[in-house]
Design a protein around this motif. Structure first.
Motif, short mmCIF file in Angstrom:
data_model
loop_
_atom_site.label_atom_id
_atom_site.label_comp_id
_atom_site.label_asym_id
_atom_site.label_seq_id
_atom_site.Cartn_x
_atom_site.Cartn_y
_atom_site.Cartn_z
N SER A 156 -6.90 -4.16 -15.28
CA SER A 156 -5.82 -4.17 -14.07
C SER A 156 -5.59 -2.51 -13.76
CB SER A 156 -4.61 -4.83 -14.02
OG SER A 156 -3.64 -4.72 -13.32
N PHE A 157 -5.32 -2.35 -12.51
CA PHE A 157 -5.02 -0.95 -12.01
C PHE A 157 -3.62 -1.06 -11.27
CE2 PHE A 157 -9.73 -0.81 -12.59
CZ PHE A 157 -9.68 0.25 -13.65
N GLY A 158 -2.87 -2.20 -11.50
CA GLY A 158 -1.68 -2.36 -10.78
C GLY A 158 -1.53 -3.55 -9.98
N SER A 159 -0.41 -3.79 -9.56
CA SER A 159 0.20 -5.07 -8.64
C SER A 159 -0.33 -4.36 -7.16
CB SER A 159 1.37 -5.37 -8.90
OG SER A 159 1.94 -6.18 -7.74
N VAL A 160 -0.76 -5.43 -6.53
CA VAL A 160 -0.96 -5.02 -5.08
C VAL A 160 0.24 -4.89 -4.28
CG1 VAL A 160 -1.92 -5.97 -2.80
CG2 VAL A 160 -3.26 -6.60 -4.85
#
Length: 199
Positions: free
Chosen positions: A31-35
């Protein structure tokens, strides 16, 4: 069986995500972060930073593991990469991955247990003769040998195939028209004028 290629970044369950396959063939996600909290541009930068660190460690590990890499294992690694890489714009498989691995079938059947570092040009030539004996046309045989070269080139670019092995494959000349035992492909006849007029 593993790949050191991350899939393109996608939205998955509200997060910017990329995936890869580990050595057991299990899909892993990063994961590269929450949208909602991270823009796509910020996520792409995080992915690039992660790739630089991850690829560096992967290449070191592969240099150690690749000393005993067999032809079949190389085909397996490429297959994992190709089934994620060769996709249409809508994300569905394009079929190119199957074409590439189909070209490797004769080679893996012939010398799948051979170490990549020990592969000889004569092995690939023998593989080509098998294709000819099966009745494949000259152009089809040339196409499959080119795909085999491409897979070894892919491996050389990732330090899991010695460069001299790829150079041996590059030195294998293609079959020339009228100068091999391979049959020539059937020539397509032009459509009859009456057929064109009816369409």
């Amino acid at each position: 069986m593993a790949t050191h290629e991350l899939s393109p970044m996608t939205m998955n369950k509200g997060y910017w995500m990329s995936s890869w396959y580990d050595r057991r063939g299990k899909r892993r996600w990063k994961s590269f972060g929450s949208v909602k909290k991270v823009t796509k541009r910020e996520a792409e930068q995080r992915r690039r930073d992660f790739c630089r660190e991850w690829y560096a460690s992967s290449q070191i590990r592969d240099k150690v593991d690749s000393t005993g890499l067999t032809v079949s294992e190389l085909a397996d690694r490429y297959h994992v990469f190709a089934r994620e890489h060769y996709r249409k714009r809508d994300g569905t498989p394009s079929g190119q991955a199957a074409n590439m691995l189909h070209a490797m079938r004769e080679l893996t059947d012939l010398c799948g247990d051979t170490k990549v570092a020990d592969l000889m040009a004569m092995d690939v030539r023998e593989c080509r003769e098998i294709m000819i004996e099966k009745g494949l046309s000259r152009t089809t045989v040339n196409g499959r040998i080119n795909r085999i070269r491409h897979i070894f080139k892919w491996g050389a670019g990732r330090d899991i195939v010695p460069p001299d092995i790829f150079n041996k494959l590059r030195a294998i000349e293609p079959l020339r028209a009228g100068r091999s035992k391979a049959r020539e492909p059937k020539r397509r006849r032009p459509l009859d004028r009456s057929v064109i007029d009816r369409t």
